[in-house]
Motif scaffolding. Sequence first.
Motif, PDB file in Angstrom:
ATOM      1  N   HIS A  80       0.953  -1.217   0.151  1.00  0.00           N
ATOM      2  CA  HIS A  80       0.049  -0.043  -0.058  1.00  0.00           C
ATOM      3  C   HIS A  80       1.017   1.328   0.044  1.00  0.00           C
ATOM      4  O   HIS A  80       1.860   1.317   0.648  1.00  0.00           O
ATOM      5  CB  HIS A  80      -1.110  -0.126   1.154  1.00  0.00           C
ATOM      6  CG  HIS A  80      -0.599   0.160   2.327  1.00  0.00           C
ATOM      7  ND1 HIS A  80      -0.263   1.177   3.214  1.00  0.00           N
ATOM      8  CD2 HIS A  80      -0.241  -0.979   3.064  1.00  0.00           C
ATOM      9  CE1 HIS A  80       0.066   0.974   4.440  1.00  0.00           C
ATOM     10  NE2 HIS A  80       0.406  -0.474   4.508  1.00  0.00           N
ATOM     11  N   THR A 174      -1.946  -0.513  -3.818  1.00  0.00           N
ATOM     12  CA  THR A 174      -3.319   0.069  -3.529  1.00  0.00           C
ATOM     13  C   THR A 174      -3.159   1.465  -2.516  1.00  0.00           C
ATOM     14  O   THR A 174      -2.029   1.689  -1.778  1.00  0.00           O
ATOM     15  CB  THR A 174      -3.929  -0.912  -2.481  1.00  0.00           C
ATOM     16  OG1 THR A 174      -3.052  -1.339  -1.141  1.00  0.00           O
ATOM     17  CG2 THR A 174      -4.305  -2.148  -3.188  1.00  0.00           C
ATOM     18  N   GLU A 177      -4.916   1.945   2.704  1.00  0.00           N
ATOM     19  CA  GLU A 177      -5.078   1.033   3.289  1.00  0.00           C
ATOM     20  C   GLU A 177      -5.128   1.350   4.916  1.00  0.00           C
ATOM     21  O   GLU A 177      -5.893   0.507   5.546  1.00  0.00           O
ATOM     22  CB  GLU A 177      -3.707   0.009   3.249  1.00  0.00           C
ATOM     23  CG  GLU A 177      -3.835  -1.517   3.755  1.00  0.00           C
ATOM     24  CD  GLU A 177      -3.627  -1.319   5.220  1.00  0.00           C
ATOM     25  OE1 GLU A 177      -3.451  -2.627   5.938  1.00  0.00           O
ATOM     26  OE2 GLU A 177      -2.702  -0.267   5.949  1.00  0.00           O
ATOM     27  N   GLY A 182      -8.349  -0.041   1.523  1.00  0.00           N
ATOM     28  CA  GLY A 182      -7.315  -0.409   0.822  1.00  0.00           C
ATOM     29  C   GLY A 182      -7.992  -1.377  -0.662  1.00  0.00           C
ATOM     30  O   GLY A 182      -7.502  -1.422  -1.486  1.00  0.00           O
ATOM     31  N   VAL A 183      -9.178  -2.191  -0.383  1.00  0.00           N
ATOM     32  CA  VAL A 183      -9.512  -3.227  -1.323  1.00  0.00           C
ATOM     33  C   VAL A 183     -10.975  -2.645  -1.723  1.00  0.00           C
ATOM     34  O   VAL A 183     -11.444  -3.299  -2.654  1.00  0.00           O
ATOM     35  CB  VAL A 183      -9.211  -4.545  -1.347  1.00  0.00           C
ATOM     36  CG1 VAL A 183      -7.810  -4.771  -1.005  1.00  0.00           C
ATOM     37  CG2 VAL A 183      -9.938  -5.041   0.061  1.00  0.00           C
ATOM     38  N   THR A 198       0.258  -9.782   0.709  1.00  0.00           N
ATOM     39  CA  THR A 198       0.493  -8.434   1.040  1.00  0.00           C
ATOM     40  C   THR A 198       2.019  -8.341   1.487  1.00  0.00           C
ATOM     41  O   THR A 198       2.293  -9.322   2.285  1.00  0.00           O
ATOM     42  CB  THR A 198      -0.326  -7.758   2.000  1.00  0.00           C
ATOM     43  OG1 THR A 198      -0.780  -8.816   3.204  1.00  0.00           O
ATOM     44  CG2 THR A 198      -1.835  -7.514   1.269  1.00  0.00           C
ATOM     45  N   ASP A 362      -5.100  -5.891   4.249  1.00  0.00           N
ATOM     46  CA  ASP A 362      -5.985  -5.756   2.909  1.00  0.00           C
ATOM     47  C   ASP A 362      -6.115  -7.450   2.620  1.00  0.00           C
ATOM     48  O   ASP A 362      -7.468  -7.612   2.050  1.00  0.00           O
ATOM     49  CB  ASP A 362      -5.229  -5.346   2.083  1.00  0.00           C
ATOM     50  CG  ASP A 362      -5.396  -3.596   1.899  1.00  0.00           C
ATOM     51  OD1 ASP A 362      -6.339  -3.193   2.384  1.00  0.00           O
ATOM     52  OD2 ASP A 362      -4.656  -2.977   1.018  1.00  0.00           O
TER      53      ASP A 362
END
Length: 414
Positions: A80, A174, A177, A182-183, A198, A362
């Motif tokens: 991230h 990303t 986060e 984040g997602v 991750t 995430d």
Amino acid sequence: MAAKLLDRFLRYVQVETQSDDRSPNCPSTPGQLNLQRMLKSELEQLGAADVILTPEGYLMATIPATSKRQGIPTVAFFAHVDTAPDFSGRNVKPIVHRNYQGGPIRFPDDPRLVLDAKSAPDLLHAKGKDLVTASGTTLLGADDKAGVAILVTLADTLLRNPKLKHGKIRLCFTPDEEIGRGVDRLNLQQLNADVAYTLDGGPPGEICWETFSADAAEVTIEGVSTHPGEARSKGMVSAIQLAAKLINSLPREQCAPESTSDREGFIHPTRIEGGVERSVIKMILRDFELDGLAAKRKIVQRLCEGLRAAEPRARIRCQIRKQYRNMAYWLRQNMQPVDHARSAVRSLGLEPIDRAIRGGTDGSRLTEKGLPCPNLFTGMHNIHGPLEWVAVQDMELAVKQCVALAHSWVTKLR
Ligand SMILES: [Zn+2]
């Protein structure tokens, strides 16, 4: 590899990318896009394929397969780009402490600060390594610029060495986060991966495949506001007093973040705002197990019922929503992603360390959505504060871990 890795890391931490949960935008702050644009052009220059920056601020890229074998799962690696809003991330001035010899580290911009083995026991393992810290007034942002620098260096390493065998690799950078989004806007079809990792973990060897399960509660209390001079005769009901009563009734001894550790969950009031007429309390509920989480929901709901019974003139609303679930519920059904990570860690001469995260990643939500996603080490320490540090050699190990992991998925097919 180490020189380029360090150069990347030092450049990335100087880009201000703190996320901001008060912003409705995605990404929540423009600085994150500045870093994403920088990464995009670097990945293009390295020769990565399909480099795409989406309007929502997700940067994706492909490292094409070098193995001709059929059926190799596509492995995605995530990092991230935002840093935590908890502590200043503006004008980060990274300092490199070459060949660290043990002993306390001091900070030019805040002479009262000391980083030593007392505040960071892992420093005992850092002798002889090159450490990076901030200068005393900001966080460093190794969380997660270490992950970002590791992944760009991974792309560099794999693209320059086609003899390293791997299937198709996807990289995904990303935003947001740290504020739990984040997602949110990630299109998993566009990512198109079978398994993911991750790069957002701590000391070398650590593999996290268990996180908290999490809910958020919001209690809204509506009282009756009157002039305070006539409060008794007009029947004032103070939402502030009721909010204070509710907070005071929480089981602090067994169930607060300050009094729990390891596998214990907690109820944590994170924000309270309002006045006599209306007050709102926000809380987060955490537990590794679903029945433990349900018990915590019950506690909050019962306290609200008690408050209603004690003060029928007040209106009390309790809303509880799901945030994320422990990734272990899914990973335990198929431990392959974790087993490959363990074999990659062993190939570095390290013993894998399982660590359950007292928080989420995430990967918690990706795993629940069907993309299994354990968290791997990056070498970051003391994150979210001025004593944050990372060793260049540990980040280098993390790159090697990813190379070994990509290869591991070629050799051990499902
Ligand atoms: Zn992080």
